[in-house]
Design a protein around this motif. Structure first.
Motif, PDB file in Angstrom:
ATOM      1  N   SER A  93     -31.832  17.657  23.914  1.00  0.00           N
ATOM      2  CA  SER A  93     -32.882  16.745  23.464  1.00  0.00           C
ATOM      3  C   SER A  93     -33.000  16.662  21.949  1.00  0.00           C
ATOM      4  CB  SER A  93     -34.226  17.161  24.071  1.00  0.00           C
ATOM      5  OG  SER A  93     -34.589  18.461  23.656  1.00  0.00           O
ATOM      6  N   GLY A  94     -32.893  17.797  21.252  1.00  0.00           N
ATOM      7  CA  GLY A  94     -33.115  17.798  19.807  1.00  0.00           C
ATOM      8  C   GLY A  94     -32.259  16.778  19.078  1.00  0.00           C
ATOM      9  N   ALA A  95     -30.937  16.914  19.194  1.00  0.00           N
ATOM     10  CA  ALA A  95     -30.033  16.041  18.445  1.00  0.00           C
ATOM     11  C   ALA A  95     -30.077  14.599  18.953  1.00  0.00           C
ATOM     12  CB  ALA A  95     -28.609  16.581  18.516  1.00  0.00           C
ATOM     13  N   PHE A  96     -30.093  14.410  20.290  1.00  0.00           N
ATOM     14  CA  PHE A  96     -30.050  13.044  20.817  1.00  0.00           C
ATOM     15  C   PHE A  96     -31.331  12.278  20.509  1.00  0.00           C
ATOM     16  CE2 PHE A  96     -26.325  14.168  23.443  1.00  0.00           C
ATOM     17  CZ  PHE A  96     -25.574  13.012  23.258  1.00  0.00           C
ATOM     18  N   LEU A  97     -32.479  12.920  20.635  1.00  0.00           N
ATOM     19  CA  LEU A  97     -33.720  12.218  20.350  1.00  0.00           C
ATOM     20  C   LEU A  97     -33.883  11.933  18.862  1.00  0.00           C
ATOM     21  CD1 LEU A  97     -36.190  13.932  22.857  1.00  0.00           C
ATOM     22  CD2 LEU A  97     -35.014  11.729  23.046  1.00  0.00           C
ATOM     23  N   GLU A  98     -33.393  12.835  18.023  1.00  0.00           N
ATOM     24  CA  GLU A  98     -33.414  12.553  16.580  1.00  0.00           C
ATOM     25  C   GLU A  98     -32.517  11.364  16.266  1.00  0.00           C
ATOM     26  OE1 GLU A  98     -32.713  14.660  12.209  1.00  0.00           O
ATOM     27  OE2 GLU A  98     -32.406  15.838  14.034  1.00  0.00           O
ATOM     28  N   LEU A  99     -31.349  11.326  16.910  1.00  0.00           N
ATOM     29  CA  LEU A  99     -30.458  10.182  16.724  1.00  0.00           C
ATOM     30  C   LEU A  99     -31.138   8.901  17.197  1.00  0.00           C
ATOM     31  CD1 LEU A  99     -27.666   8.912  16.133  1.00  0.00           C
ATOM     32  CD2 LEU A  99     -26.986   9.569  18.450  1.00  0.00           C
ATOM     33  N   GLY A 100     -31.755   8.954  18.364  1.00  0.00           N
ATOM     34  CA  GLY A 100     -32.410   7.767  18.897  1.00  0.00           C
ATOM     35  C   GLY A 100     -33.489   7.226  17.991  1.00  0.00           C
ATOM     36  N   SER A 101     -34.164   8.103  17.272  1.00  0.00           N
ATOM     37  CA  SER A 101     -35.260   7.671  16.408  1.00  0.00           C
ATOM     38  C   SER A 101     -34.802   6.864  15.204  1.00  0.00           C
ATOM     39  CB  SER A 101     -36.070   8.885  15.941  1.00  0.00           C
ATOM     40  OG  SER A 101     -35.314   9.676  15.020  1.00  0.00           O
ATOM     41  N   VAL A 102     -33.495   6.941  14.874  1.00  0.00           N
ATOM     42  CA  VAL A 102     -32.994   6.226  13.692  1.00  0.00           C
ATOM     43  C   VAL A 102     -31.915   5.203  14.031  1.00  0.00           C
ATOM     44  CG1 VAL A 102     -33.526   8.148  12.147  1.00  0.00           C
ATOM     45  CG2 VAL A 102     -31.261   8.031  13.213  1.00  0.00           C
ATOM     46  N   LEU A 103     -31.623   4.989  15.316  1.00  0.00           N
ATOM     47  CA  LEU A 103     -30.521   4.093  15.679  1.00  0.00           C
ATOM     48  C   LEU A 103     -30.706   2.675  15.149  1.00  0.00           C
ATOM     49  CD1 LEU A 103     -29.334   4.951  19.301  1.00  0.00           C
ATOM     50  CD2 LEU A 103     -28.013   5.028  17.183  1.00  0.00           C
ATOM     51  N   ARG A 104     -31.950   2.214  15.026  1.00  0.00           N
ATOM     52  CA  ARG A 104     -32.175   0.861  14.506  1.00  0.00           C
ATOM     53  C   ARG A 104     -31.772   0.743  13.041  1.00  0.00           C
ATOM     54  NH1 ARG A 104     -36.368   1.490  18.234  1.00  0.00           N
ATOM     55  NH2 ARG A 104     -36.451  -0.183  19.808  1.00  0.00           N
ATOM     56  N   GLN A 105     -31.528   1.878  12.406  1.00  0.00           N
ATOM     57  CA  GLN A 105     -31.111   1.863  11.001  1.00  0.00           C
ATOM     58  C   GLN A 105     -29.586   1.925  10.841  1.00  0.00           C
ATOM     59  OE1 GLN A 105     -34.746   4.821  10.559  1.00  0.00           O
ATOM     60  NE2 GLN A 105     -33.585   4.789   8.650  1.00  0.00           N
ATOM     61  N   LEU A 106     -28.859   1.901  11.963  1.00  0.00           N
ATOM     62  CA  LEU A 106     -27.390   1.927  11.906  1.00  0.00           C
ATOM     63  C   LEU A 106     -26.868   0.565  11.474  1.00  0.00           C
ATOM     64  CD1 LEU A 106     -24.762   3.537  12.516  1.00  0.00           C
ATOM     65  CD2 LEU A 106     -24.885   2.627  14.854  1.00  0.00           C
ATOM     66  N   ARG A 107     -25.994   0.549  10.508  1.00  0.00           N
ATOM     67  CA  ARG A 107     -25.436  -0.704   9.995  1.00  0.00           C
ATOM     68  C   ARG A 107     -24.504  -1.357  11.019  1.00  0.00           C
ATOM     69  NH1 ARG A 107     -25.983  -1.567   4.515  1.00  0.00           N
ATOM     70  NH2 ARG A 107     -26.662   0.213   3.251  1.00  0.00           N
ATOM     71  N   PRO A 108     -24.312  -2.684  10.940  1.00  0.00           N
ATOM     72  CA  PRO A 108     -23.290  -3.343  11.771  1.00  0.00           C
ATOM     73  C   PRO A 108     -21.921  -2.709  11.530  1.00  0.00           C
ATOM     74  CG  PRO A 108     -24.708  -4.972  10.720  1.00  0.00           C
ATOM     75  CD  PRO A 108     -25.073  -3.640  10.114  1.00  0.00           C
ATOM     76  N   GLY A 109     -21.178  -2.540  12.608  1.00  0.00           N
ATOM     77  CA  GLY A 109     -19.874  -1.887  12.479  1.00  0.00           C
ATOM     78  C   GLY A 109     -19.979  -0.393  12.290  1.00  0.00           C
ATOM     79  N   GLY A 110     -21.165   0.179  12.549  1.00  0.00           N
ATOM     80  CA  GLY A 110     -21.355   1.616  12.380  1.00  0.00           C
ATOM     81  C   GLY A 110     -20.687   2.421  13.477  1.00  0.00           C
ATOM     82  N   ARG A 111     -20.736   3.738  13.319  1.00  0.00           N
ATOM     83  CA  ARG A 111     -20.066   4.637  14.265  1.00  0.00           C
ATOM     84  C   ARG A 111     -21.007   5.782  14.632  1.00  0.00           C
ATOM     85  NH1 ARG A 111     -17.105   0.777  14.193  1.00  0.00           N
ATOM     86  NH2 ARG A 111     -14.899   0.732  13.584  1.00  0.00           N
ATOM     87  N   VAL A 112     -20.992   6.143  15.912  1.00  0.00           N
ATOM     88  CA  VAL A 112     -21.649   7.358  16.382  1.00  0.00           C
ATOM     89  C   VAL A 112     -20.572   8.223  17.029  1.00  0.00           C
ATOM     90  CG1 VAL A 112     -23.347   8.356  17.948  1.00  0.00           C
ATOM     91  CG2 VAL A 112     -23.859   6.209  16.751  1.00  0.00           C
ATOM     92  N   ILE A 113     -20.497   9.489  16.625  1.00  0.00           N
ATOM     93  CA  ILE A 113     -19.475  10.400  17.146  1.00  0.00           C
ATOM     94  C   ILE A 113     -20.151  11.703  17.555  1.00  0.00           C
ATOM     95  CG2 ILE A 113     -17.348  11.676  16.624  1.00  0.00           C
ATOM     96  CD1 ILE A 113     -16.809   9.550  14.437  1.00  0.00           C
ATOM     97  N   THR A 114     -19.881  12.138  18.774  1.00  0.00           N
ATOM     98  CA  THR A 114     -20.333  13.468  19.198  1.00  0.00           C
ATOM     99  C   THR A 114     -19.147  14.427  19.128  1.00  0.00           C
ATOM    100  OG1 THR A 114     -19.856  13.004  21.535  1.00  0.00           O
ATOM    101  CG2 THR A 114     -22.085  12.542  20.752  1.00  0.00           C
ATOM    102  N   ILE A 115     -19.433  15.684  18.823  1.00  0.00           N
ATOM    103  CA  ILE A 115     -18.424  16.741  18.859  1.00  0.00           C
ATOM    104  C   ILE A 115     -18.949  17.822  19.798  1.00  0.00           C
ATOM    105  CG2 ILE A 115     -17.142  18.467  17.551  1.00  0.00           C
ATOM    106  CD1 ILE A 115     -17.314  16.699  15.118  1.00  0.00           C
ATOM    107  N   SER A 116     -18.285  17.988  20.924  1.00  0.00           N
ATOM    108  CA  SER A 116     -18.738  18.928  21.943  1.00  0.00           C
ATOM    109  C   SER A 116     -17.521  19.578  22.591  1.00  0.00           C
ATOM    110  CB  SER A 116     -19.610  18.209  22.980  1.00  0.00           C
ATOM    111  OG  SER A 116     -18.903  17.138  23.582  1.00  0.00           O
TER     112      SER A 116
END
Length: 446
Positions: A93-116
């Protein structure tokens, strides 16, 4: 063939009409252009494990603007979420919810990458559950992103840490415009093999590459991208394509070799040519392929046998000789062209799907045999790619196929070529036996 619909919905006033009508609104993708920044804005790094700082250090070495937190309304170009020490679903929850809170600020053509890490390495049910949960979350997120943004994952083998060289190579590929049509996919780094995690303008410099089916389409684009990355090129195709083949080879200062890959002596001729001209062979790209589509009820032996002979049996025979030859580099890379048809099947393509599924099986088995060596073999599985072949598909069928992916458009030959170049690079030596889909997260298969 150009995607006219994509152009129309991105031009006034039809863009407003499409939005009001709720029609698909694909956008031009951010593809690689020499000299442009790797990422269109700051990179947000999320995570709490010690490996998080190692990833941040890699990105800082590339002179990227790395952030651990964003300011309100600040736009960012990519987010890297480090989940390498997951042991329980509650940790997600920590990392994913923090990511979700700022996703609207991702630029067009942006990238999200998980490392697991992959589920296979887990022994406790809680750990397996947490690791596989990343799979579902990442693939779902990829379907939520807009503006040509993509989401992909890197999986680390149990003995691989976030500072391994292969992690840097995969990060660079997935952050860049080279991965424009790769979406909702995972790249597994099975070992720490590979070069250091540093960006290079010519990652294939000094290496010799053979590309079959090189006279046109995807094959010709693979030739151009491998050459751009520094490789010496041997372009291979059938004698009937000799004039086009020569033009492609001459365009990159390479050599043309007219060979039918189904011929018994094909492997020997390719190896002799490489050894004579360049001393050895480092990269083998099996791109040659044909289609002879028919419903199985209407299939005849000639159509079935010819497709299997070109698409699968030739690769098996050439690989066997290649891997037994001293003229193939001890750190050589083999990249095979599969297809999403070989993953999910396709109506009227039992022969083609069988051949491409066979390629996937061959890659996985060969990778097991190569375990412990510095050689690697992987496959690229394209989805709907804009080529002369797909241009012949009936209009309505072609339009539906274009819109079925998360990116709502077809890919380009260069998208396939970029994936091939990544898998052929020394930095991806830790990637072995993988099938990398280049399909815009097409809604077929897993």
């Amino acid at each position: 063939m150009a995607d006219t619909y994509l152009k129309l919905v991105n031009a006034q006033p039809l863009d407003r009409v499409a939005k009001a009508a709720g029609l698909p609104r694909p956008v031009p993708l951010r593809r690689y252009v020499s000299g442009e920044p790797l990422v269109p804005g700051p990179v947000l790094v999320l995570g709490s494990s010690p490996g998080t700082q190692a990833v941040a250090s890699i990105l800082l070495e590339w002179n990227l603007d790395v952030r651990r937190h964003l300011r309100p309304k600040e736009k960012f170009g990519a987010a890297v979420v480090i989940l390498d020490e997951l042991r329980d679903p509650a940790q997600l929850s920590g990392a994913f919810l923090e990511l979700g809170s700022v996703l609207r600020q991702l630029r067009p053509g942006g990238r999200v990458i998980t490392i697991s890490r992959p589920t296979a390495g887990a022994t406790a049910p809680q750990t397996a559950a947490a690791r596989h949960a990343v799979d579902g979350a990442l693939r779902s997120l990829a379907k939520e992103l807009r503006g040509g943004a993509t989401a992909n994952g890197i999986l680390l083998g149990d003995d691989v840490q976030t500072d391994a060289s292969g992690v840097g190579a995969a990060l660079e590929f997935l952050l860049s415009g080279k991965s424009a049509y790769v979406d909702g996919q995972f790249i597994t780094i099975g070992t720490s093999a590979g070069t250091q995690a540093r960006r290079r303008s010519a990652p294939l410099a000094g290496r010799t590459a053979v590309v079959t089916g090189a006279a046109r389409g995807i094959g010709a684009e693979i030739v151009r991208v491998l050459h751009r990355d520094g490789a010496h090129i041997i372009a291979v195709d059938v004698p009937a394509a000799g004039e086009q083949l020569a033009a492609v080879a001459n365009g990159v200062g390479g050599t043309a070799l007219q060979v039918d890959v189904t011929a018994p002596d094909a492997a020997g001729r390719i190896l002799r040519h490489a050894a004579t001209r360049y001393g050895s062979l480092d990269i083998m790209v099996h791109n040659a392929g044909i289609t002879r589509d028919r419903l199985l009820a209407n299939m005849d032996p000639a159509r079935w046998n010819s497709v299997l002979a070109v698409n699968l049996e030739s690769q098996l025979r050439i690989n066997e000789e290649l891997l037994a030859s001293g003229d193939f580099s001890s750190a050589g890379s083999i990249v095979c062209l599969a297809s999403t048809s070989g993953i999910a099947g396709n109506r009227g393509q039992t022969n083609y799907a069988a051949s491409k599924a066979g390629v996937i099986g061959m890659v996985r088995a060969t990778a097991d045999a190569l375990g412990g060596s510095a050689r690697s073999i992987n496959a690229v599985a394209p989805g709907f790619i804009e080529t002369d072949m797909t241009a012949k598909i009936p209009f309505a069928t072609r339009e539906v196929a274009r819109r079925l992916s998360s990116l709502q458009q077809g890919g380009l030959p260069v998208d396939v070529a970029e994936a091939v170049a990544f898998l052929a690079s020394a930095g991806s030596a830790g990637v072995n036996g993988q099938v990398l889909r280049v399909c815009g997260q097409n809604l077929v298969g897993a």
